[in-house]
Scaffold this active site. Structure first.
Site, PDB file in Angstrom:
ATOM      1  N   GLY A   1      -9.773 -18.137   7.460  1.00 41.40           N
ATOM      2  CA  GLY A   1      -9.164 -19.429   8.170  1.00 41.40           C
ATOM      3  C   GLY A   1      -7.631 -19.213   8.852  1.00 41.40           C
ATOM      4  O   GLY A   1      -7.187 -17.099   7.707  1.00 41.40           O
ATOM      5  N   HIS A   2      -6.972 -19.291   9.666  1.00 40.03           N
ATOM      6  CA  HIS A   2      -5.143 -19.428   9.392  1.00 40.03           C
ATOM      7  C   HIS A   2      -5.189 -21.388   9.171  1.00 40.03           C
ATOM      8  O   HIS A   2      -5.487 -21.565   9.676  1.00 40.03           O
ATOM      9  CB  HIS A   2      -5.533 -18.060  11.067  1.00 40.03           C
ATOM     10  CG  HIS A   2      -5.612 -16.990  10.589  1.00 40.03           C
ATOM     11  ND1 HIS A   2      -5.130 -16.173  10.451  1.00 40.03           N
ATOM     12  CD2 HIS A   2      -6.450 -16.023  11.870  1.00 40.03           C
ATOM     13  CE1 HIS A   2      -5.456 -14.769  10.275  1.00 40.03           C
ATOM     14  NE2 HIS A   2      -5.983 -14.748  11.190  1.00 40.03           N
TER      15      HIS A   2
ATOM     16  N   TYR B   1      -6.309 -24.795   8.716  1.00 40.11           N
ATOM     17  CA  TYR B   1      -6.247 -25.027   7.489  1.00 40.11           C
ATOM     18  C   TYR B   1      -5.719 -26.989   7.628  1.00 40.11           C
ATOM     19  O   TYR B   1      -6.374 -27.280   7.253  1.00 40.11           O
ATOM     20  CB  TYR B   1      -4.811 -24.344   6.369  1.00 40.11           C
ATOM     21  CG  TYR B   1      -5.164 -22.983   5.809  1.00 40.11           C
ATOM     22  CD1 TYR B   1      -6.498 -22.832   6.151  1.00 40.11           C
ATOM     23  CD2 TYR B   1      -4.576 -21.837   6.742  1.00 40.11           C
ATOM     24  CE1 TYR B   1      -7.268 -21.485   5.822  1.00 40.11           C
ATOM     25  CE2 TYR B   1      -5.089 -20.655   6.467  1.00 40.11           C
ATOM     26  CZ  TYR B   1      -5.954 -20.153   6.353  1.00 40.11           C
ATOM     27  OH  TYR B   1      -7.063 -19.712   5.807  1.00 40.11           O
TER      28      TYR B   1
ATOM     29  N   ASP C   1      -1.812   1.850  -5.289  1.00 37.55           N
ATOM     30  CA  ASP C   1      -2.994   2.415  -5.195  1.00 37.55           C
ATOM     31  C   ASP C   1      -3.311   1.144  -6.257  1.00 37.55           C
ATOM     32  O   ASP C   1      -3.391   1.932  -6.981  1.00 37.55           O
ATOM     33  CB  ASP C   1      -3.331   3.486  -5.350  1.00 37.55           C
ATOM     34  CG  ASP C   1      -4.691   3.359  -4.312  1.00 37.55           C
ATOM     35  OD1 ASP C   1      -5.411   2.315  -4.120  1.00 37.55           O
ATOM     36  OD2 ASP C   1      -4.957   4.927  -4.254  1.00 37.55           O
ATOM     37  N   LEU C   2      -3.895   0.189  -5.973  1.00 36.23           N
ATOM     38  CA  LEU C   2      -4.221  -0.986  -6.737  1.00 36.23           C
ATOM     39  C   LEU C   2      -5.961  -0.848  -6.353  1.00 36.23           C
ATOM     40  O   LEU C   2      -6.336  -1.056  -7.572  1.00 36.23           O
ATOM     41  CB  LEU C   2      -4.039  -2.558  -6.422  1.00 36.23           C
ATOM     42  CG  LEU C   2      -3.000  -2.328  -6.999  1.00 36.23           C
ATOM     43  CD1 LEU C   2      -2.683  -3.926  -6.421  1.00 36.23           C
ATOM     44  CD2 LEU C   2      -2.054  -2.231  -7.993  1.00 36.23           C
ATOM     45  N   LYS C   3      -6.299   0.195  -6.027  1.00 38.37           N
ATOM     46  CA  LYS C   3      -7.990   0.843  -6.782  1.00 38.37           C
ATOM     47  C   LYS C   3      -8.637   2.103  -6.724  1.00 38.37           C
ATOM     48  O   LYS C   3      -8.974   2.030  -7.725  1.00 38.37           O
ATOM     49  CB  LYS C   3      -8.187   1.305  -5.428  1.00 38.37           C
ATOM     50  CG  LYS C   3      -8.740  -0.173  -3.762  1.00 38.37           C
ATOM     51  CD  LYS C   3      -9.431   0.149  -2.266  1.00 38.37           C
ATOM     52  CE  LYS C   3      -9.504  -0.856  -2.067  1.00 38.37           C
ATOM     53  NZ  LYS C   3      -9.658  -0.248  -0.819  1.00 38.37           N
TER      54      LYS C   3
ATOM     55  N   ASP D   1       1.327 -22.324   6.871  1.00 40.63           N
ATOM     56  CA  ASP D   1       1.083 -21.464   6.109  1.00 40.63           C
ATOM     57  C   ASP D   1       3.012 -21.127   5.524  1.00 40.63           C
ATOM     58  O   ASP D   1       2.631 -20.347   4.453  1.00 40.63           O
ATOM     59  CB  ASP D   1       1.724 -20.382   7.739  1.00 40.63           C
ATOM     60  CG  ASP D   1       0.441 -19.338   7.640  1.00 40.63           C
ATOM     61  OD1 ASP D   1      -0.327 -19.770   7.457  1.00 40.63           O
ATOM     62  OD2 ASP D   1       0.212 -18.458   9.316  1.00 40.63           O
TER      63      ASP D   1
ATOM     64  N   ARG E   1       0.930  -1.220   0.070  1.00 44.27           N
ATOM     65  CA  ARG E   1       0.126  -0.440  -0.123  1.00 44.27           C
ATOM     66  C   ARG E   1       0.945   1.191   0.034  1.00 44.27           C
ATOM     67  O   ARG E   1       1.536   1.353   0.728  1.00 44.27           O
ATOM     68  CB  ARG E   1      -0.911   0.135   1.218  1.00 44.27           C
ATOM     69  CG  ARG E   1      -1.450  -1.268   1.383  1.00 44.27           C
ATOM     70  CD  ARG E   1      -2.993  -0.853   2.394  1.00 44.27           C
ATOM     71  NE  ARG E   1      -1.705  -1.603   4.031  1.00 44.27           N
ATOM     72  CZ  ARG E   1      -1.646  -0.698   4.731  1.00 44.27           C
ATOM     73  NH1 ARG E   1      -1.840  -0.043   4.682  1.00 44.27           N
ATOM     74  NH2 ARG E   1      -0.481  -1.243   5.624  1.00 44.27           N
TER      75      ARG E   1
ATOM     76  N   ARG F   1      -7.556 -13.418  -1.545  1.00 44.28           N
ATOM     77  CA  ARG F   1      -8.896 -14.247  -0.978  1.00 44.28           C
ATOM     78  C   ARG F   1      -9.651 -14.432  -2.371  1.00 44.28           C
ATOM     79  O   ARG F   1      -9.084 -13.301  -3.506  1.00 44.28           O
ATOM     80  CB  ARG F   1     -10.474 -13.609  -0.237  1.00 44.28           C
ATOM     81  CG  ARG F   1     -10.234 -13.756   0.946  1.00 44.28           C
ATOM     82  CD  ARG F   1     -11.577 -13.904   2.122  1.00 44.28           C
ATOM     83  NE  ARG F   1     -11.280 -13.489   3.768  1.00 44.28           N
ATOM     84  CZ  ARG F   1     -11.901 -13.286   4.276  1.00 44.28           C
ATOM     85  NH1 ARG F   1     -13.688 -13.970   4.061  1.00 44.28           N
ATOM     86  NH2 ARG F   1     -12.368 -13.086   4.892  1.00 44.28           N
TER      87      ARG F   1
ATOM     88  N   ARG G   1     -11.365  -8.477  -8.858  1.00 43.56           N
ATOM     89  CA  ARG G   1     -12.222  -7.120  -9.363  1.00 43.56           C
ATOM     90  C   ARG G   1     -11.365  -5.901  -9.688  1.00 43.56           C
ATOM     91  O   ARG G   1     -11.729  -5.475  -9.753  1.00 43.56           O
ATOM     92  CB  ARG G   1     -13.316  -7.324  -7.639  1.00 43.56           C
ATOM     93  CG  ARG G   1     -13.833  -9.047  -7.104  1.00 43.56           C
ATOM     94  CD  ARG G   1     -14.818  -8.148  -6.253  1.00 43.56           C
ATOM     95  NE  ARG G   1     -14.163  -8.287  -5.001  1.00 43.56           N
ATOM     96  CZ  ARG G   1     -14.426  -9.312  -4.685  1.00 43.56           C
ATOM     97  NH1 ARG G   1     -14.333 -10.187  -4.981  1.00 43.56           N
ATOM     98  NH2 ARG G   1     -13.553  -9.464  -2.995  1.00 43.56           N
TER      99      ARG G   1
END
Length: 373
Positions: free
Chosen positions: A130-131, A135, A65-67, A161, A42, A90, A96
């Site tokens: 989840g974490h 998983y 800024d990918l938005k 992880d 960011r 996710r 999107r």
């Protein structure tokens, strides 16, 4: 940090979208062997201060800024000049934003798109939070970890992880790069931690289903056996015993001067044998046991703290740890003989993006709009 890196992955450019630990770990594994990794974070998260996180070593970083449409366009231009993208959102988020696999393959069909999630890109749990602990629970692995009579115990977040996630993603990237040499096209990698954790336990599936592997904490390698466990010493520290084979067991008990022990081949005798060993190990300090077993094949070694490990004679002789930016950390693994250790400097901001397709003029314009840092 030099712009030109060496090693087997020299010349491979990786765009790493900032995220939680497994993504940066995969990027570190690639950077450790010569890849040029550009971490995209960011805008507000990036400054001229180097990033001291071990998993960011050997990388550069920028804020984007990918938005913002201009940020997405800039990212696509970076991707046009990249070989790999590591994405940790996710399912559906990248699409999107306009930077999903189809979006990037439209500008660079050779790009390898590595996707890291806990549950995978499809399935009923795919959109669910989840974490690591979740998983490995659903993979079946967590049920096998812990002592007899106790509750399942996760090994912090190593299995899901890092081993099942980040390391598997890095492996998938290498597979796709290798394939690209034949096809000329990149591939999408669906690295799910639930899948990775499961495959790490491949050794145990047949044994568990055939009845040769019992409940957790009752087996040869899960602290069920007294010859494969840790024991407290006189000074409150611990030693690790791994004397599985008969010759190693004989070396251990001989050096300890033990006789008339319960039969280790008889599982019914394991509790009594563990009690005898525990009593004996409490009679000397860890250092005394270390000195007694030094040079032997008893398979008994001290349980070192992370700080102690860096100064252990074996690790020192091999140069297994190095201090970078005031942080002691492990050197890259595995070792490729004859290849020098990479520059492991903390990640610094990359201001000149011309080699990534963004001219100085374009970059300054984006910075003026607050889209690039």
């Amino acid at each position: 940090m030099p712009d030109v890196r060496s090693g087997p992955l020299a010349g491979v450019r990786v765009l790493e979208l900032a995220g939680l630990a497994p993504g940066p770990f995969a990027g570190m594994m690639l950077a450790d062997h010569g890849a040029e990794v550009l971490r995209v974070d960011r805008v507000k998260a990036v400054s001229d201060r180097p990033r001291g996180d071990v998993m960011d070593r050997g990388k550069h970083t920028i804020g984007l800024d990918l938005k913002a449409p201009e940020g997405v366009a800039a990212f696509k231009e970076l991707a046009r000049h990249a070989d790999v993208v590591i994405e940790v959102f996710r399912p559906g988020v990248a699409e999107r934003l306009g930077i999903g696999p189809e979006d990037l393959h439209a500008v660079n069909e050779r790009i390898v798109y590595g996707r890291m999630t806990g549950w995978g890109q499809d399935g009923p749990l795919a959109p669910t939070a989840g974490h690591d602990i979740d998983y490995i629970a659903v993979s079946g692995v967590l049920s096998m970890l812990g002592r007899e009579g106790g509750k399942p115990t996760p090994p912090i977040n190593i299995l899901g992880d890092f081993a099942g996630g980040g390391l598997m993603l890095a492996y998938g990237v290498l597979l796709a790069l290798f394939e690209r040499e034949r096809t000329g096209k990149g591939r999408v990698i669906d690295a799910a931690m639930v899948d990775g954790a499961a495959i790490l336990f491949s050794m145990f599936y047949q044994a568990a289903q055939s009845g040769h592997w019992g409940p957790r904490g009752t087996n040869l390698l899960d602290t069920g056996a007294p010859q494969y466990d840790t024991y407290e010493t006189a000074d409150g520290l611990f030693v690790a015993v791994g004397s599985l084979e008969p010759q190693f067991w004989e070396a251990m008990v001989t050096l300890m001067g033990l006789a008339d022990l319960p039969d280790r081949k008889d599982r019914a005798q394991w509790p009594a044998l563990r009690t005898r060993l525990a009593e004996e190990f409490r009679k000397r300090t860890r250092a005394e046991w270390e000195a007694l077993f030094e040079g032997s094949d008893a398979c008994v070694f001290p349980v070192l703290s992370m700080g102690e490990a860096a100064s252990h004679p074996h690790n020192t002789a091999r140069g297994s740890f190095v201090e970078v930016g005031g942080v002691i950390q492990p050197v890259p693994a595995p070792r490729l003989l004859g290849v020098p250790v990479q520059d492991l400097s903390p990640a610094t901001r990359l201001t000149d993006l011309s080699r990534w397709g963004l001219s100085q003029e374009e970059a300054e314009k984006l910075r003026g709009h607050g889209v690039l840092a």
